[in-house]
Design an enzyme around this catalytic site. Structure first.
Site, PDB file in Angstrom:
ATOM      1  N   ASN A 196       1.081  -1.380  -0.328  1.00 35.08           N
ATOM      2  CA  ASN A 196      -0.152   0.070   0.246  1.00 35.08           C
ATOM      3  C   ASN A 196       0.811   0.807  -0.244  1.00 35.08           C
ATOM      4  O   ASN A 196       1.455   1.444   1.159  1.00 35.08           O
ATOM      5  CB  ASN A 196      -1.250   0.135   1.287  1.00 35.08           C
ATOM      6  CG  ASN A 196      -0.395  -0.102   2.549  1.00 35.08           C
ATOM      7  OD1 ASN A 196       0.960  -1.117   2.834  1.00 35.08           O
ATOM      8  ND2 ASN A 196      -0.399   0.446   3.843  1.00 35.08           N
ATOM      9  N   GLU A 253      -2.747  -4.923  -3.159  1.00 28.62           N
ATOM     10  CA  GLU A 253      -3.580  -5.574  -4.230  1.00 28.62           C
ATOM     11  C   GLU A 253      -3.605  -4.861  -5.542  1.00 28.62           C
ATOM     12  O   GLU A 253      -2.906  -5.269  -6.178  1.00 28.62           O
ATOM     13  CB  GLU A 253      -4.772  -6.159  -3.355  1.00 28.62           C
ATOM     14  CG  GLU A 253      -4.798  -7.004  -2.701  1.00 28.62           C
ATOM     15  CD  GLU A 253      -5.001  -5.788  -1.354  1.00 28.62           C
ATOM     16  OE1 GLU A 253      -4.606  -4.767  -1.012  1.00 28.62           O
ATOM     17  OE2 GLU A 253      -6.224  -6.457  -0.303  1.00 28.62           O
TER      18      GLU A 253
HETATM   19 ZN   LIG Z   1      -8.171  -2.530  -1.352  1.00 30.99          ZN
END
Ligand SMILES: [Zn+2]
Length: 153
Positions: A66, A79
């Site tokens: 992230n 992701e």
């Molecule tokens: Zn997400």
């Protein structure tokens, strides 16, 4: 979380791909790649580190973490980082994704936006949600995580 099966990391082995003729998947290696990516998370605001590793059907791994922004909106999940990296390298067929993050009493699953972006490239994706200490892994799949999905299917 009720969908999926909790297993130990050590019980994860090779996942046979079956009919496609592709190589078997080393699921432990995929989870370890997600764990390593988590260490590179840029999350000064949430301090919630997430790592992901996405496996293509031809055996290539793309990892992601992230990345947050002070203005919040540009923030991207681990992701989606992995998906963007893979697609920008010309890969669009995925067989598995591993996600590693830390919550005391739960596994961390992809958010709705990430589920939708993953689904853009197909719903036949195994999903491995691992604890950071690798004590256990919730094994599920994208179809279970995104029922009645919206898409081009
Ligand atoms: Zn997400």
């Amino acid at each position: 979380m009720s969908t999926g099966k909790v297993v130990t990391f050590s019980s994860l082995g090779m996942r046979a791909r079956g009919t496609c003729g592709c190589a078997d998947e080393d699921v432990q290696a995929l989870v370890r790649a997600a764990l390593a990516a988590r260490q590179r998370a840029y999350c000064p605001y949430s301090r919630f580190q997430v790592g992901a590793a996405l496996l293509t059907t031809d055996g290539e791994t793309f990892d992601g973490c992230n990345v947050e922004s002070a203005s919040y909106t540009p923030t991207i999940c681990a992701e989606r980082t992995a998906v963007v990296k893979a697609v920008s390298c010309g890969r669009r067929q995925f067989s598995s994704v591993a996600v590693v993050a830390h919550l005391e009493d739960s596994y961390v699953a992809p958010c709705g936006v990430c589920r939708q972006l993953l689904a853009e490239f197909g719903l036949d994706v195994a999903v491995y949600l691992a604890k950071v200490d690798l004590s256990s892994v919730l094994v599920t799949d994208l179809r279970a995580l995104l029922p009645l999905s919206f898409g081009k299917y």
